[in-house]
Design a protein around this motif. Structure first.
Motif, PDB file in Angstrom:
ATOM      1  N   ALA A 157     130.010 -40.435   7.550  1.00 49.69           N
ATOM      2  CA  ALA A 157     130.802 -40.894   6.394  1.00 49.69           C
ATOM      3  C   ALA A 157     130.209 -40.404   5.075  1.00 49.69           C
ATOM      4  O   ALA A 157     130.878 -40.467   4.047  1.00 49.69           O
ATOM      5  CB  ALA A 157     130.893 -42.418   6.399  1.00 49.69           C
ATOM      6  N   GLY A 158     128.961 -39.933   5.102  1.00 52.34           N
ATOM      7  CA  GLY A 158     128.376 -39.382   3.880  1.00 52.34           C
ATOM      8  C   GLY A 158     127.095 -40.047   3.408  1.00 52.34           C
ATOM      9  O   GLY A 158     126.592 -39.720   2.330  1.00 52.34           O
ATOM     10  N   LEU A 159     126.536 -40.959   4.190  1.00 52.59           N
ATOM     11  CA  LEU A 159     125.279 -41.604   3.794  1.00 52.59           C
ATOM     12  C   LEU A 159     124.180 -40.550   3.660  1.00 52.59           C
ATOM     13  O   LEU A 159     124.048 -39.678   4.517  1.00 52.59           O
ATOM     14  CB  LEU A 159     124.872 -42.650   4.847  1.00 52.59           C
ATOM     15  CG  LEU A 159     123.696 -43.555   4.487  1.00 52.59           C
ATOM     16  CD1 LEU A 159     124.085 -44.552   3.400  1.00 52.59           C
ATOM     17  CD2 LEU A 159     123.187 -44.318   5.720  1.00 52.59           C
ATOM     18  N   THR A 160     123.384 -40.623   2.571  1.00 55.62           N
ATOM     19  CA  THR A 160     122.377 -39.582   2.343  1.00 55.62           C
ATOM     20  C   THR A 160     120.947 -40.039   2.631  1.00 55.62           C
ATOM     21  O   THR A 160     120.036 -39.223   2.624  1.00 55.62           O
ATOM     22  CB  THR A 160     122.449 -39.060   0.889  1.00 55.62           C
ATOM     23  OG1 THR A 160     122.191 -40.148  -0.007  1.00 55.62           O
ATOM     24  CG2 THR A 160     123.809 -38.469   0.580  1.00 55.62           C
ATOM     25  N   SER A 161     120.770 -41.339   2.836  1.00 53.38           N
ATOM     26  CA  SER A 161     119.421 -41.860   3.047  1.00 53.38           C
ATOM     27  C   SER A 161     119.521 -43.243   3.670  1.00 53.38           C
ATOM     28  O   SER A 161     120.577 -43.881   3.589  1.00 53.38           O
ATOM     29  CB  SER A 161     118.718 -41.952   1.681  1.00 53.38           C
ATOM     30  OG  SER A 161     117.674 -42.898   1.712  1.00 53.38           O
ATOM     31  N   ALA A 162     118.450 -43.708   4.288  1.00 57.30           N
ATOM     32  CA  ALA A 162     118.445 -45.094   4.760  1.00 57.30           C
ATOM     33  C   ALA A 162     117.013 -45.584   4.894  1.00 57.30           C
ATOM     34  O   ALA A 162     116.086 -44.794   5.108  1.00 57.30           O
ATOM     35  CB  ALA A 162     119.163 -45.233   6.097  1.00 57.30           C
ATOM     36  N   ILE A 163     116.871 -46.880   4.734  1.00 58.61           N
ATOM     37  CA  ILE A 163     115.584 -47.531   4.965  1.00 58.61           C
ATOM     38  C   ILE A 163     115.584 -47.931   6.434  1.00 58.61           C
ATOM     39  O   ILE A 163     116.439 -48.724   6.865  1.00 58.61           O
ATOM     40  CB  ILE A 163     115.437 -48.761   4.052  1.00 58.61           C
ATOM     41  CG1 ILE A 163     115.588 -48.329   2.585  1.00 58.61           C
ATOM     42  CG2 ILE A 163     114.101 -49.455   4.277  1.00 58.61           C
ATOM     43  CD1 ILE A 163     115.803 -49.487   1.627  1.00 58.61           C
ATOM     44  N   VAL A 164     114.673 -47.340   7.192  1.00 58.50           N
ATOM     45  CA  VAL A 164     114.734 -47.492   8.649  1.00 58.50           C
ATOM     46  C   VAL A 164     113.334 -47.656   9.227  1.00 58.50           C
ATOM     47  O   VAL A 164     112.334 -47.464   8.542  1.00 58.50           O
ATOM     48  CB  VAL A 164     115.379 -46.248   9.315  1.00 58.50           C
ATOM     49  CG1 VAL A 164     116.835 -46.090   8.893  1.00 58.50           C
ATOM     50  CG2 VAL A 164     114.592 -44.989   8.990  1.00 58.50           C
ATOM     51  N   ASN A 165     113.320 -47.945  10.514  1.00 58.43           N
ATOM     52  CA  ASN A 165     112.066 -47.902  11.261  1.00 58.43           C
ATOM     53  C   ASN A 165     111.926 -46.517  11.883  1.00 58.43           C
ATOM     54  O   ASN A 165     112.556 -46.219  12.889  1.00 58.43           O
ATOM     55  CB  ASN A 165     112.078 -48.963  12.357  1.00 58.43           C
ATOM     56  CG  ASN A 165     110.845 -48.855  13.246  1.00 58.43           C
ATOM     57  OD1 ASN A 165     109.938 -48.063  12.963  1.00 58.43           O
ATOM     58  ND2 ASN A 165     110.830 -49.628  14.314  1.00 58.43           N
ATOM     59  N   PRO A 166     111.099 -45.654  11.300  1.00 56.75           N
ATOM     60  CA  PRO A 166     110.994 -44.282  11.815  1.00 56.75           C
ATOM     61  C   PRO A 166     110.348 -44.228  13.197  1.00 56.75           C
ATOM     62  O   PRO A 166     110.408 -43.188  13.842  1.00 56.75           O
ATOM     63  CB  PRO A 166     110.136 -43.556  10.783  1.00 56.75           C
ATOM     64  CG  PRO A 166     109.601 -44.575   9.864  1.00 56.75           C
ATOM     65  CD  PRO A 166     110.197 -45.898  10.159  1.00 56.75           C
ATOM     66  N   ASN A 167     109.740 -45.307  13.619  1.00 52.47           N
ATOM     67  CA  ASN A 167     109.129 -45.303  14.943  1.00 52.47           C
ATOM     68  C   ASN A 167     110.114 -45.702  16.031  1.00 52.47           C
ATOM     69  O   ASN A 167     109.740 -45.861  17.200  1.00 52.47           O
ATOM     70  CB  ASN A 167     107.883 -46.171  14.945  1.00 52.47           C
ATOM     71  CG  ASN A 167     106.842 -45.610  13.995  1.00 52.47           C
ATOM     72  OD1 ASN A 167     106.601 -46.144  12.917  1.00 52.47           O
ATOM     73  ND2 ASN A 167     106.257 -44.487  14.371  1.00 52.47           N
ATOM     74  N   ASP A 168     111.358 -45.834  15.656  1.00 59.78           N
ATOM     75  CA  ASP A 168     112.442 -45.968  16.627  1.00 59.78           C
ATOM     76  C   ASP A 168     112.847 -44.542  17.022  1.00 59.78           C
ATOM     77  O   ASP A 168     113.519 -43.836  16.266  1.00 59.78           O
ATOM     78  CB  ASP A 168     113.601 -46.733  15.980  1.00 59.78           C
ATOM     79  CG  ASP A 168     114.841 -46.796  16.868  1.00 59.78           C
ATOM     80  OD1 ASP A 168     114.903 -46.069  17.870  1.00 59.78           O
ATOM     81  OD2 ASP A 168     115.745 -47.569  16.526  1.00 59.78           O
TER      82      ASP A 168
END
Lengths: 262, 315
Positions: free
Chosen positions: A225-236
């Motif tokens: 849809a166009g999301l450019t970034s996210a706050i995530v758990n990179p260890n997933d």
């Protein structure tokens, strides 16, 4: 467009290990989590020190320096309700690898954090809500425009430095609102706005083995849809494989057979 | 609204790779902008030109090439002549006779020839070694040559999908030479080979890519789009797995097509064979340089003069 930007969420004072490390200024647990996230491919690290009302300035400066000195000036999202702490953190922040992110402003009580970002040439995460959960896409758009106007008045480069957050909602309980989030992201993208948000919210309360599936599927839909970034758990792992695959599919990175190892 | 010049994004640069040693060492790459975009940022190193010499004499050499090597009796003497051609930055010694379907010169003999050429050059120009295009044999001769030239900072062309493990382990790791991953106009393979070779422990700064080459008109648009895409990934997408400089050894291609080989008797309307060959070589070289090749290999002194003039004029 550009490669998707992941902001690693695991240095968060809600975690007992991190809270204790921040209280006692013990670098080891923080450095360990930072390394794990960067090794997994995180671009930014979120540094959440909580409300930090008494010692916020000192703590934020300590954290920023600790991370940047140990990890080649890694770019950081400064995450606290304490404005003075964010400003203090920015004062010691090295911009070699990217501007600091102010996490976060909203269209309500925290709108002044836009001014703070503008005054300090920082990126601001702008949450499209004032209080509580916005009722519709229209409402989110109105909040977005309000914050956009504020940022532009203060001289911000809105297209680059205002990252709008549609407000991710937990699926369990708010299943009927998920499509609004996707529609809002689509609208951000149509306006040429950058976007981000706390993606992991969506799978709160789900069994542990389900969360990576939900998170990575939602992320792929959001990126589409166009999301450019996210706050995530990179260890997933599944989630990061999804990010890398999306970058390849959208031609933001050149594919190679070993792309998941990069 | 007044034009606002966008500031180039920091961070993306092509690796600078040094060939040879001492004061005549040559630096490839190092730029942080697209080819000849000197107005955006200073370009550290100009495009470099290598001259192609074979370990055996060129068959049917055109007069300009024949006269250059007239009287030279071995590879070492030819290499010295080649090094003296104006505009040459480095010398490429190609081991044509190593081909198992040809003279099948042994790896030990190739190493002896390489050593004699290297010694004869005496550091005047850096040396680049090319194989016979037989993957297995090239891995063998590169191993022996890399050992014989240890410390010379010599570039080995190429390490391919079929033999990169051996070439990277010997020339790259055991003998600390430079190596050139070759990917034949396959952008994904170009990236993959860089990844695999660096995962073996070879420093990315010891790699010079050979991403494919062809004579103009012979599938050449694939070569250009490959170089464009790779430079784009390195610059715009900040892709460190593709930020190696590019070397395009075009002369083996351009001197093999009919425009450069058909005799004047067969093609009376086409004019001089030599002029055609030189023209083909210049046109091909200029196109790959304009796309971002950091170095080319040419054969004819007239081509080298023309391309060198162009590179210096645009620098």
């Amino acid at each position: 467009m550009a490669k998707f930007i992941t902001i690693g969420e695991r240095i968060h004072c809600i975690s007992p290990v991190i809270r204790e490390a921040m209280n006692s200024k013990n670098p080891e647990p923080i450095l360990k989590r930072a390394k794990e996230q960067l090794d997994a491919g995180a671009v930014y690290l979120d540094l959440n020190i909580g409300p930090a009302e008494s010692n916020g300035e000192d703590l934020m400066q300590w954290g920023v320096k600790l991370l940047q000195e140990n990890f080649d000036n890694v770019p950081i999202a400064l995450d606290t309700a304490n404005k003075k702490a964010i400003e203090a953190g920015i004062r010691v922040y090295n911009r070699a690898k990217g501007k600091p992110i102010v996490n976060s402003a909203d269209a309500g009580e925290r709108i002044e954090n836009i001014d703070l970002a503008a005054a300090n040439d920082a990126i601001v995460l702008a949450l499209c809500s004032a209080e509580g959960v916005p009722g519709s896409v229209d409402e989110r758009q109105a909040f977005c425009m309000e914050m956009l106007e504020r940022g532009m008045e203060k001289g911000m480069d809105a297209a680059e430095d205002m990252w709008f957050d549609p407000l991710f909602l937990v699926i369990k309980g708010m299943q009927d609102k998920q499509k609004d989030v996707l529609d809002t992201i689509r609208w951000f993208a149509e306006q040429g706005f950058k976007s981000t948000g706390g993606l992991s919210n969506i799978s709160n309360g789900m069994p542990k083995h389900i969360r990576p599936i939900m998170d990575s599927t939602m992320l792929a839909m959001c990126i589409s849809a166009g999301l450019t970034s996210a706050i995530v758990n990179p260890n997933d792992l599944r989630l990061m494989e999804t990010v890398k695959s999306c970058d390849a599919i959208l031609n933001e990175t050149l594919f190679a057979d070993s792309y998941l190892e990069l | 609204m007044p034009f606002k010049k966008p500031a180039p994004k920091p961070g993306a640069a092509i690796n600078e790779v040094v060939l040879g040693t001492g004061e005549n060492a040559v630096k490839l790459g190092g730029e942080s902008v697209l080819p000849f975009y000197g107005f955006d940022a200073e370009i550290a190193n100009t495009t470099k030109i290598g001259i192609e010499v074979a370990d055996v004499e060129f068959e049917d050499a055109v007069p300009g090439i024949a006269v250059l090597y007239a009287g030279a009796t071995n590879a070492a003497e030819r290499v010295v002549r080649a090094a003296g051609v104006p505009g040459v930055d480095f010398v490429c010694l190609r081991f044509e006779s190593a081909d198992p379907s040809g003279a099948d010169t042994s790896a030990e003999d190739c190493a002896a020839v390489a050593k004699s050429a290297f010694d004869a050059l005496a550091g005047a120009k850096p040396l680049v070694i090319l194989g016979s295009k037989n993957n297995e044999k090239d891995a063998q001769i590169f191993d022996k040559i890399a050992a014989a030239l240890q410390g010379g900072n010599v570039l080995f062309v190429s390490a391919k999908e079929e033999n990169y493990k051996t070439v990277a382990a010997s020339a790259g790791l055991a003998y600390g030479q430079k190596i050139s991953p070759e990917s034949a106009v396959d952008i994904n393979l170009a990236k993959q080979l860089n990844v695999l070779i660096t995962q073996m422990g070879v420093d990315a700064k010891n790699l010079v890519m050979n991403v494919g080459s062809a004579a103009a008109g012979y599938g050449f648009e694939y070569v250009i789009s490959t170089i464009d895409r790779i430079k784009g990934a390195a610059m715009s997408q900040n892709d460190a797995t593709l930020s190696m400089p590019i070397f395009t050894p075009i002369s083996t291609e351009t001197w093999a097509v009919k425009e450069s080989t058909a005799s004047e008797a067969d093609m009376p309307d086409w004019g001089s064979v030599e002029d055609r060959g030189v023209s083909m070589e210049i046109q091909t070289a200029v196109a790959v340089i304009a796309s971002g090749s950091n170095a080319v290999m040419l054969r004819h002194p007239a081509s080298i003069a023309a391309v060198s003039k162009l590179v210096n004029a645009l620098a």
